[in-house]
Design an enzyme around this catalytic site. Structure first.
Site, PDB file in Angstrom:
ATOM      1  N   CYS A 302       0.819  -1.214   0.000  1.00 51.11           N
ATOM      2  CA  CYS A 302       0.000   0.000   0.000  1.00 51.11           C
ATOM      3  C   CYS A 302       0.860   1.274   0.000  1.00 51.11           C
ATOM      4  CB  CYS A 302      -1.015  -0.028   1.129  1.00 51.11           C
ATOM      5  SG  CYS A 302      -2.439   1.011   0.731  1.00 51.11           S
ATOM      6  N   HIS A 386      -3.909  -5.150   0.505  1.00 58.16           N
ATOM      7  CA  HIS A 386      -3.387  -5.614   1.793  1.00 58.16           C
ATOM      8  C   HIS A 386      -3.425  -7.136   1.902  1.00 58.16           C
ATOM      9  CE1 HIS A 386      -2.976  -1.709   3.869  1.00 58.16           C
ATOM     10  NE2 HIS A 386      -3.837  -1.352   2.932  1.00 58.16           N
ATOM     11  N   GLU A 388      -2.206  -8.878   4.120  1.00 60.76           N
ATOM     12  CA  GLU A 388      -2.356  -9.267   5.531  1.00 60.76           C
ATOM     13  C   GLU A 388      -3.815  -9.209   5.960  1.00 60.76           C
ATOM     14  OE1 GLU A 388      -1.510  -6.352   4.549  1.00 60.76           O
ATOM     15  OE2 GLU A 388      -2.471  -4.851   5.814  1.00 60.76           O
TER      16      GLU A 388
HETATM   17  N1  LIG Z   1      -3.150   1.725   3.471  1.00 62.88           N
HETATM   18  C1  LIG Z   1      -2.213   2.524   3.055  1.00 62.88           C
HETATM   19  O1  LIG Z   1      -1.030   2.289   3.192  1.00 62.88           O
HETATM   20  C2  LIG Z   1      -2.675   3.833   2.445  1.00 62.88           C
HETATM   21  C3  LIG Z   1      -1.601   4.579   1.713  1.00 62.88           C
HETATM   22  C4  LIG Z   1      -1.949   6.054   1.521  1.00 62.88           C
HETATM   23  N2  LIG Z   1      -2.093   6.716   2.775  1.00 62.88           N
HETATM   24  C5  LIG Z   1      -3.191   6.190   0.688  1.00 62.88           C
HETATM   25  O2  LIG Z   1      -4.231   6.569   1.204  1.00 62.88           O
HETATM   26  O3  LIG Z   1      -3.165   5.913  -0.485  1.00 62.88           O
END
Ligand SMILES: NC(=O)CC[C@H](N)C(=O)O
Length: 435
Positions: A302, A386, A388
């Site tokens: 992410c 994600h 996880e």
């Molecule tokens: N879950 C995250 O790592 C989000 C990454 C970043 N803050 C976004 O909103 O794109």
């Protein structure tokens, strides 16, 4: 014979059936028209305070307050996840945000206790505290029931100073957010809406610096391979997933100088995190230098995907309303296989700026946005979703096993962590990093 002809020419049974159908349709239409609007659901409990969600774009939603009776401002975003509010609310990526749940009934299984696992991590939460600034729900369940629950969602929010509002027509709200994009919101408790909101955009701050660890922390010290986990606001299940694969994990601050001791890491991992990746210039520079010399696996999730992309020279842009939920389809471009993924992001890599040597890894099957990148020769990969989960599907949990297996195999094969010292480019990079 057509249905219309049958209905008009045939004698009684068909005609009776037709008028029955017409009657049912008329009644259900009437009841749909007579249905009271969702806002009539509030207040949820007699005597509960009134709360307002005011959007910077002008719209106001009125509902009942639960949780802490305080007011706050944040970026209003929505998630389509059906379950997992304890995990989502403690996910540091939601820092600075007002989280709207599209699942109408929220709170019905309460909030679990603070049991810890063998690695010392909270089992049922993704960090030590609630990270979002407030929550917005359609219908808060005042009664909860679950074998594992120790308190209600309202009690938890109240203890942690987090305001919440129920009785909001979240369908109408999401319609607005999808139409005009994510916007700032003010959640205020009281009979009247606030006349003078101070609109402070949380994304104007380096939220990663706030969410990251200050010190290096080691998990699973007995692990046979050593992974540096760059903490941009890590979810506990990322640490747990790496430890569960047998890795010794050194959780390092977002701006830690990893280039200085690259040789001591068998692999590098970059976590999720809140806010805009543009503030993480130090992490991006560390990665850029590591790319030049490091030969072992690097993997990002992410925010990690965005930072790895930025370090490779790929641009990042803000999505209109983001992808947050547990049902996002992503296609693995190396196999053509589609997987269902857990997501929570507002920014995305711009595939059109892909540099030589890199390629797309996954793509979102709904909106075509980037879901990951991979280096064509080196073992550097990252994903926007994600693996996880917590919550969400486990379709891609194997990516942790794939990463640690590759780390272990390269260590066993004796692949040096950093490129040959005789390589001039490597020497320059290392010297500038340690200067
Ligand atoms: N879950 C995250 O790592 C989000 C990454 C970043 N803050 C976004 O909103 O794109």
């Amino acid at each position: 014979m057509s249905l219309l002809a049958a209905l008009t020419s045939n004698p009684t049974p068909v005609k009776r059936a037709a008028s029955l159908v017409a009657g049912v349709m008329a009644r259900s239409l009437a009841s749909a028209i007579e249905k009271p609007p969702l806002a009539a659901h509030y207040p949820v409990t007699p005597g509960s305070l009134t709360a307002h969600l005011q959007l910077k774009s002008g719209e106001t939603f009125t509902g009942g307050s639960f949780g802490a009776p305080v007011s706050t401002v944040g970026e209003t975003v929505f998630t389509t996840s059906l379950v997992g509010y304890p995990e989502s609310m403690t996910d540091p990526s939601y820092r600075g945000q007002l989280l709207v749940f599209t699942q109408p009934l929220v709170g019905n299984y309460g909030v679990p206790g603070r049991a810890r696992d063998a690695f010392g991590l909270l089992r049922h939460f993704e960090s030590e505290k609630i990270q979002c600034r407030g929550i917005i729900v359609g219908d808060y369940a005042t009664k909860y029931s679950h074998w594992n629950a120790v308190e209600s969602l309202s009690q938890w929010c109240e203890r942690e100073g987090i305001p919440a509002i129920t009785g909001v027509d979240t369908r109408a709200l999401v319609h607005i957010l999808r139409g005009q994009g994510s916007t700032l919101g003010s959640l205020n408790v009281g009979a009247t809406k606030s006349e003078s909101v101070e609109w402070v955009d949380p994304n104007a701050d380096n939220l990663v610096a706030q969410a990251s660890t200050d010190t290096v922390r080691v998990f699973n010290p007995e692990g046979d391979v050593h992974v540096a986990l760059i903490d941009c606001g890590v979810k506990y299940n990322i640490i747990r997933s790496l430890c569960a694969q047998g890795a010794r994990v050194s959780l390092v601050p977002w701006n830690h100088n990893i280039v200085n001791d690259l040789a001591s890491f068998d692999g590098i991992f970059i976590s999720n995190g809140p806010g805009s990746p543009a503030y993480c210039t130090e992490t991006i520079e560390q990665l850029r230098q590591a790319y030049a010399v490091y030969q072992r696996p690097i993997f990002g999730i992410c925010m990690g995907n965005q930072l790895m992309g930025l370090a490779a020279g790929i641009n990042v842009y803000k999505l209109p309303f983001g992808n947050r939920g547990h049902n996002q389809p992503a296609v693995d471009l190396t196999t053509g296989k589609c997987v269902i993924t857990s997501q929570n992001h507002g920014y995305a890599l711009d595939d059109s700026s892909m540099p030589m040597g890199w390629d797309r890894f996954y793509v979102n099957a709904n909106d075509g946005s980037n879901e990951g990148i991979r280096h064509l020769e080196k073992p550097f990969r990252s994903v926007q979703f994600h693996p996880e989960a917590k919550g969400g599907p486990l379709d891609t949990a194997h990516l942790f096993a794939d990463f640690v297996t590759q780390v272990r195999a390269m260590k066993a094969a004796g692949v040096p962590a950093i490129a040959d010292i005789a390589n001039n480019e490597s020497i320059n990079v290392k010297q500038s990093a340690t200067a």
